[in-house]
Design a protein around this motif. Structure first.
Motif, PDB file in Angstrom:
ATOM      1  N   GLU A  23       0.837  -1.204   0.000  1.00 24.63           N
ATOM      2  CA  GLU A  23       0.000   0.000   0.000  1.00 24.63           C
ATOM      3  C   GLU A  23       0.876   1.261   0.000  1.00 24.63           C
ATOM      4  O   GLU A  23       0.610   2.216  -0.737  1.00 24.63           O
ATOM      5  CB  GLU A  23      -0.899   0.001   1.235  1.00 24.63           C
ATOM      6  CG  GLU A  23      -1.770   1.244   1.351  1.00 24.63           C
ATOM      7  CD  GLU A  23      -2.497   1.327   2.691  1.00 24.63           C
ATOM      8  OE1 GLU A  23      -3.165   2.350   2.917  1.00 24.63           O
ATOM      9  OE2 GLU A  23      -2.387   0.378   3.490  1.00 24.63           O
ATOM     10  N   THR A  24       1.940   1.237   0.812  1.00 24.42           N
ATOM     11  CA  THR A  24       2.838   2.389   0.891  1.00 24.42           C
ATOM     12  C   THR A  24       3.617   2.552  -0.401  1.00 24.42           C
ATOM     13  O   THR A  24       3.761   3.660  -0.927  1.00 24.42           O
ATOM     14  CB  THR A  24       3.810   2.235   2.073  1.00 24.42           C
ATOM     15  OG1 THR A  24       3.048   2.094   3.277  1.00 24.42           O
ATOM     16  CG2 THR A  24       4.736   3.433   2.181  1.00 24.42           C
ATOM     17  N   ARG A 237      -0.909  10.696   3.141  1.00 20.00           N
ATOM     18  CA  ARG A 237      -2.145  10.114   3.691  1.00 20.00           C
ATOM     19  C   ARG A 237      -2.894  11.128   4.554  1.00 20.00           C
ATOM     20  O   ARG A 237      -4.114  11.263   4.444  1.00 20.00           O
ATOM     21  CB  ARG A 237      -1.809   8.875   4.527  1.00 20.00           C
ATOM     22  CG  ARG A 237      -1.360   7.662   3.729  1.00 20.00           C
ATOM     23  CD  ARG A 237      -1.364   6.419   4.606  1.00 20.00           C
ATOM     24  NE  ARG A 237      -0.815   5.271   3.890  1.00 20.00           N
ATOM     25  CZ  ARG A 237       0.416   4.810   4.046  1.00 20.00           C
ATOM     26  NH1 ARG A 237       1.244   5.411   4.888  1.00 20.00           N
ATOM     27  NH2 ARG A 237       0.829   3.762   3.361  1.00 20.00           N
TER      28      ARG A 237
END
Length: 243
Positions: A23-24, A237
Motif C-alpha cells: 500500500e505504501t 495520507r
C-alpha cells in the motif's frame, strides 16, 4: 530521472529492498506519477470545478510537490518530523560507533541528547556553535568532534522536492563554509561539511554515498531513503484525508 546528476540505481533501490508495504509502495509510485487526487489534479484533469489551492494554506496550488515539500503549514510539523527521523538514524549510528550510550537499542526510538560525549568524541544535536565572530549559519543538525582524529564534521540533513536535490546539496556545502573556517581556527581541527540529502519521493544525487562514507557508523543510504519515503507517505495520507 534523466538529469545527469541523478543516481538512477540508488533512486530505484527502495523498490528492490526497502520492504515497504504494498500500500505504501503504491502510494509513493502514484505520487511519483503525479496521479493522486490533489486539488490541482482534480481541477486540471478531472475538471470538476475543484478549487486548485491548497486545502491547508490556501496560498499555492495543491500539487504533489507542494504537499510533500512546499506547504508552509506543514513545514514546522510534518516536514520537521520527517527530517528529524532521518537525522535521528544518523545520530544513533554515530553514537554507537563511538561507544556513546544511547537511550535505546532501536534507532527509531532514539531520543538524541543535545550533547552526547565520551573521551573519544563529542556529538552535538541541533545546537548552535558559539564562535568568536558572528556567523549566521552556525547550527548544523549534527556536529561531531573526533578527538583522536582531530577532525570535526558538520552534518546537515535535507528532504527537499526531488527536483531540488542538487541545489540543496550545493546550498549545504556553501552555507557552512564560514563556520568550517572558524572551527578550524578555534578548535584546531580539520573541519568538513557533510550534506545528507534525499528527495521526498526517494530521488538520490550521484555522490551521496561518498558523503555518507565520510561519516562514522556506516550509514546505510537505503535506510535513509526508506525513512524519508515513510515520512512522505505519512504526509500524503494525512493531507489527502482532509476534506
Amino acid at each position: 530521472m534523466d538529469d545527469p546528476d541523478v543516481d538512477t540505481w540508488q533512486t530505484n533501490q527502495w523498490l528492490r529492498s526497502a520492504g515497504l508495504k504494498a500500500e505504501t509502495g503504491g502510494l509513493i509510485v502514484a505520487a511519483q506519477d503525479q496521479s493522486l487526487a490533489t486539488r490541482a489534479y482534480l481541477h486540471r484533469k478531472v475538471k470538476d470545478g475543484t478549487n486548485p489551492l491548497c486545502r491547508l494554506c490556501g496560498q499555492y496550488k495543491e500539487t504533489i510537490d507542494h504537499i510533500i515539500s512546499g506547504c508552509p503549514v506543514l513545514a514546522p510539523t510534518e516536514y520537521t518530523h520527517r527530517h528529524n527521523k532521518v537525522a535521528t538514524y544518523i545520530h544513533w549510528l554515530i553514537c554507537r560507533h563511538y561507544g556513546i550510550e544511547t537511550s535505546t537499542d532501536k534507532w527509531y526510538d532514539h531520543q538524541p541528547l543535545t550533547v552526547s560525549e565520551n573521551q573519544d568524541a563529542t556529538i552535538l544535536w541541533d545546537m548552535p556553535v558559539h564562535t568568536d565572530r558572528e556567523i549566521k549559519a552556525n547550527r548544523p543538525d549534527i556536529v561531531v568532534k573526533d578527538f583522536k582524529e582531530k577532525k570535526c564534521l558538520l552534518i546537515d540533513v535535507a528532504v527537499p522536492s526531488d527536483k531540488n536535490i542538487s541545489i540543496k546539496t550545493t546550498e549545504k556545502l556553501s552555507k557552512y563554509k564560514d563556520l568550517e573556517i572558524e572551527i578550524c581556527r578555534m578548535w584546531q581541527m580539520k573541519t568538513e561539511t557533510v550534506p545528507v540529502v534525499v528527495g521526498a519521493l526517494g530521488m538520490c544525487k550521484k555522490g551521496m554515498n561518498a558523503y555518507l562514507n565520510k561519516l562514522p557508523g556506516q550509514i546505510d543510504m537505503n535506510l535513509v531513503q526508506k525513512t524519508a519515503l515513510l515520512g512522505t507517505a505519512h504526509i500524503l495520507r494525512k493531507m489527502l484525508s482532509i476534506k
